[in-house]
Design a protein around this motif. Structure first.
Motif, PDB file in Angstrom:
ATOM      1  N   GLY A 145     -15.416   0.507  -8.464  1.00 15.47           N
ATOM      2  CA  GLY A 145     -14.303  -0.291  -7.958  1.00 15.47           C
ATOM      3  C   GLY A 145     -13.313  -0.638  -9.054  1.00 15.47           C
ATOM      4  N   LEU A 146     -13.832  -0.920 -10.264  1.00 15.26           N
ATOM      5  CA  LEU A 146     -12.963  -1.220 -11.397  1.00 15.26           C
ATOM      6  C   LEU A 146     -12.166   0.011 -11.816  1.00 15.26           C
ATOM      7  N   ILE A 147     -12.820   1.182 -11.784  1.00 12.46           N
ATOM      8  CA  ILE A 147     -12.117   2.432 -12.109  1.00 12.46           C
ATOM      9  C   ILE A 147     -10.952   2.641 -11.147  1.00 12.46           C
ATOM     10  N   ALA A 148     -11.211   2.441  -9.856  1.00 14.92           N
ATOM     11  CA  ALA A 148     -10.154   2.617  -8.846  1.00 14.92           C
ATOM     12  C   ALA A 148      -9.006   1.630  -9.076  1.00 14.92           C
ATOM     13  N   GLY A 149      -9.334   0.414  -9.496  1.00 19.80           N
ATOM     14  CA  GLY A 149      -8.298  -0.569  -9.781  1.00 19.80           C
ATOM     15  C   GLY A 149      -7.436  -0.168 -10.965  1.00 19.80           C
TER      16      GLY A 149
ATOM     17  N   LEU B 128     -13.607   4.813  -6.674  1.00 19.30           N
ATOM     18  CA  LEU B 128     -13.499   4.794  -5.215  1.00 19.30           C
ATOM     19  C   LEU B 128     -12.137   5.349  -4.774  1.00 19.30           C
ATOM     20  N   PRO B 129     -11.986   5.686  -3.490  1.00 20.85           N
ATOM     21  CA  PRO B 129     -10.672   6.098  -2.979  1.00 20.85           C
ATOM     22  C   PRO B 129      -9.645   4.970  -3.123  1.00 20.85           C
ATOM     23  N   ILE B 130      -8.380   5.360  -3.256  1.00 23.47           N
ATOM     24  CA  ILE B 130      -7.295   4.420  -3.536  1.00 23.47           C
ATOM     25  C   ILE B 130      -6.270   4.445  -2.414  1.00 23.47           C
ATOM     26  N   THR B 131      -5.738   3.289  -2.078  1.00 23.74           N
ATOM     27  CA  THR B 131      -4.567   3.187  -1.200  1.00 23.74           C
ATOM     28  C   THR B 131      -3.675   2.077  -1.754  1.00 23.74           C
ATOM     29  N   GLN B 132      -2.443   2.005  -1.262  1.00 23.69           N
ATOM     30  CA  GLN B 132      -1.658   0.816  -1.565  1.00 23.69           C
ATOM     31  C   GLN B 132      -2.239  -0.334  -0.750  1.00 23.69           C
ATOM     32  N   VAL B 133      -2.397  -1.496  -1.372  1.00 28.25           N
ATOM     33  CA  VAL B 133      -3.117  -2.623  -0.762  1.00 28.25           C
ATOM     34  C   VAL B 133      -2.172  -3.798  -0.577  1.00 28.25           C
ATOM     35  N   ILE B 134      -2.077  -4.280   0.648  1.00 23.33           N
ATOM     36  CA  ILE B 134      -1.112  -5.329   0.968  1.00 23.33           C
ATOM     37  C   ILE B 134      -1.471  -6.658   0.310  1.00 23.33           C
TER      38      ILE B 134
END
Length: 521
Positions: free
Chosen positions: A37-41, A305-311
């Motif tokens: 999760g940190l990698i994805a961030g 993890l997979p990435i998206t733009q997050v509101i």
């Protein structure tokens, strides 16, 4: 990118403190290693932030994908196998960007997008209550499963941590005081973000009262970042994909699913973020798909993890005064630096502080005035909005959006049955800088992509004759586009002559009041 560093830097710190626990929590909910999760961030901030054309959007691991990831890891047999699907998903997103599929986001009505924001806001608010009260949600759930519910609720006070409640109250007081009063008193308080002060106070509290029984906050209610004991230990947390399974059809199915779901979430968040942007900047959606695809490829290759733009992060960025994408990039760098240099300090942050920050974010996304405003716009706007909110809260993000969109389509079809609609743009003379646009009898959100594109492409120093004499019903989505265009028109020195049955108006400031009698109910 460095022009507004005085605003982007404080905003990036706020987004960092919001993103850090979300990265860990989403990884936990996905059944994946916490470090993923940190990698994805990090990748979502630095890589996607650098490539993207969005100025306020912040990318990272998304809660909406957690269920998909959890099931995919179990189906594919291991996290290493799943990472191959993430890379494949990224490749497909780049293909979607090349094929200019970003236009899909324009065909979601404003009411559904606002419903998505409100629904996410309610979920954020509710999800943070256990952390704000210092309740161990997992332990409470297990207790309810093994004990009579009434007995557990009757003894609910025993599950609450007084120290966490105190930290939540103090943090909320700091945040509200900072936003409502102090930032208006001195520029110093605009440089130092309130959430950063709240986090510092939370760490001070933990250090001071960790040994005081009644006021102590247990370890389960603190941020938990992995603490490597060496450089090799840090590098050992990265996971490489197992490309030996690339011929497995299930891997490709999961990869394509990730691409579709992540792209849809991103496009909806892009439009929602653009609507929140005070400067009404327009994000190039095809470029955004390319950026997300590049981010997912890199994230999958190094164990993220997979990435998206997050509101959630995007709205926190906007509300904290972020101006450019430098804020998103810096927040990713802060995550990287923090897990390398100060993981022990980060583990002293009470989750109650972060809950307080997110409680305010959630409230702003779903404040009562929004529901009142949508109701006042009529059933054509309110029903899709409400159905989207209820669908997201009681099912999931995609189901809620699908239900809201379905209701919106039904309403449009009913309106179309009574009055056909189309967009007609008159031919304009070349090189004279004069353009004419005429709207039809009824214009709906289905037309907003074409209208937005035509208005966006008008050159600087041009003249637009905008004729609405034939228009009898105008969707509120079109009003929003026109209001946003009036702001950009001033910047591009575009002269507007609005022609209607009421007369001629030069350079109208607001279309909402002017078209009050035409807005579709």
């Amino acid at each position: 990118m460095f022009k507004y560093l005085n605003k982007d830097l404080p905003a990036s710190l706020v987004v960092f403190f919001v993103a850090l626990p979300l990265c860990l929590g989403i990884a936990l909910a996905s059944g994946a290693p916490l470090f993923s999760g940190l990698i994805a961030g990090i990748v979502g901030g630095v890589v996607v932030g650098a490539i993207s054309g969005s100025q306020l959007g912040v990318s990272g691991p998304a809660a909406g994908l957690a269920v998909i990831v959890l099931g995919a890891i179990a189906t594919l047999g291991s996290f290493e196998n799943f990472l191959v699907a993430v890379v494949i998903g990224g490749v497909f997103q780049i293909i979607l960007g090349v094929l200019k599929a970003g236009v899909i986001g324009y065909y979601f009505p404003s009411s559904v997008i606002k419903g998505m924001l409100a629904g996410i806001g309610i979920i954020i608010f509710l999800k943070q209550l256990p952390f704000a009260l210092g309740v161990d949600a997992d332990a409470l759930t297990q207790e309810v499963a093994s004990t009579d519910l009434l007995a557990v609720m009757g003894n609910f006070a025993s599950y609450i941590t007084p120290g966490a409640i105190l930290v939540t109250v103090v943090s909320l007081a700091i945040l509200l005081l900072w936003e409502k009063i102090l930032v208006k008193k001195s520029k110093l308080f605009t440089i130092i973000p309130g959430p950063l002060v709240a986090v510092a106070v939370g760490i001070f509290y933990q250090v001071t009262f960790s040994a005081h029984g009644a006021l102590a906050i247990p370890a389960s209610s603190l941020v938990q970042v992995p603490v490597p004991d060496s450089i090799s230990g840090f590098l050992g947390q990265f996971t490489l994909p197992n490309f030996a399974v690339i011929t497995n059809p299930q891997v490709w199915v999961v990869g394509i699913t990730i691409a579709i779901v992540a792209s849809l979430e991103t496009l909806l968040c892009v439009e929602a973020t653009d609507k929140l942007d005070p400067e009404k900047r327009v994000t190039p959606t095809n470029r955004e798909l390319f950026a997300q695809g590049a981010g997912n490829i890199i994230s999958g290759l190094i164990g993220g993890l997979p990435i998206t733009q997050v509101i959630v992060r995007s709205s926190a960025n906007m509300q904290s005064g972020g101006k450019t994408k430098m804020s998103a990039i810096l927040h990713g760098l802060f995550i990287l630096l923090s897990i390398i240099t100060i993981p022990v300090l980060l583990n002293l942050i009470p989750l109650a502080v972060l809950a307080a920050i997110l409680l305010i974010v959630g409230y702003k996304l779903a404040k009562p005035s929004l529901f009142k405003q949508m109701y006042s716009l009529g059933k054509g706007q309110f029903l899709p909005f409400l159905i989207t909110v209820l669908g997201i809260v009681f099912t999931d993000l995609l189901t809620g959006i699908g239900l809201g969109l379905a209701v919106g389509v039904v309403i449009i079809l009913l309106n179309s049955y009574r009055n056909s609609h189309f967009l007609h743009k008159e031919g304009y003379e070349v090189n004279d800088g004069k353009y004419k646009m005429t709207l039809a009898e009824e214009v709906t959100f289905l037309n907003k992509g074409a209208i937005s594109r035509e208005l966006h492409n008008l050159p600087n120093n041009s003249f637009l004759e905008f004729n609405v004499t034939k228009t009898k019903a105008l969707d509120y989505d079109i009003i929003e586009i026109l209001d946003e265009f009036s702001i950009r028109a001033k910047e591009k020195n575009i002269t507007i002559k609005l022609i209607s049955e009421k007369g001629i108006i030069e350079n109208p400031v607001s279309y909402s009041a002017f078209f009050s009698n035409k807005i579709s109910a």
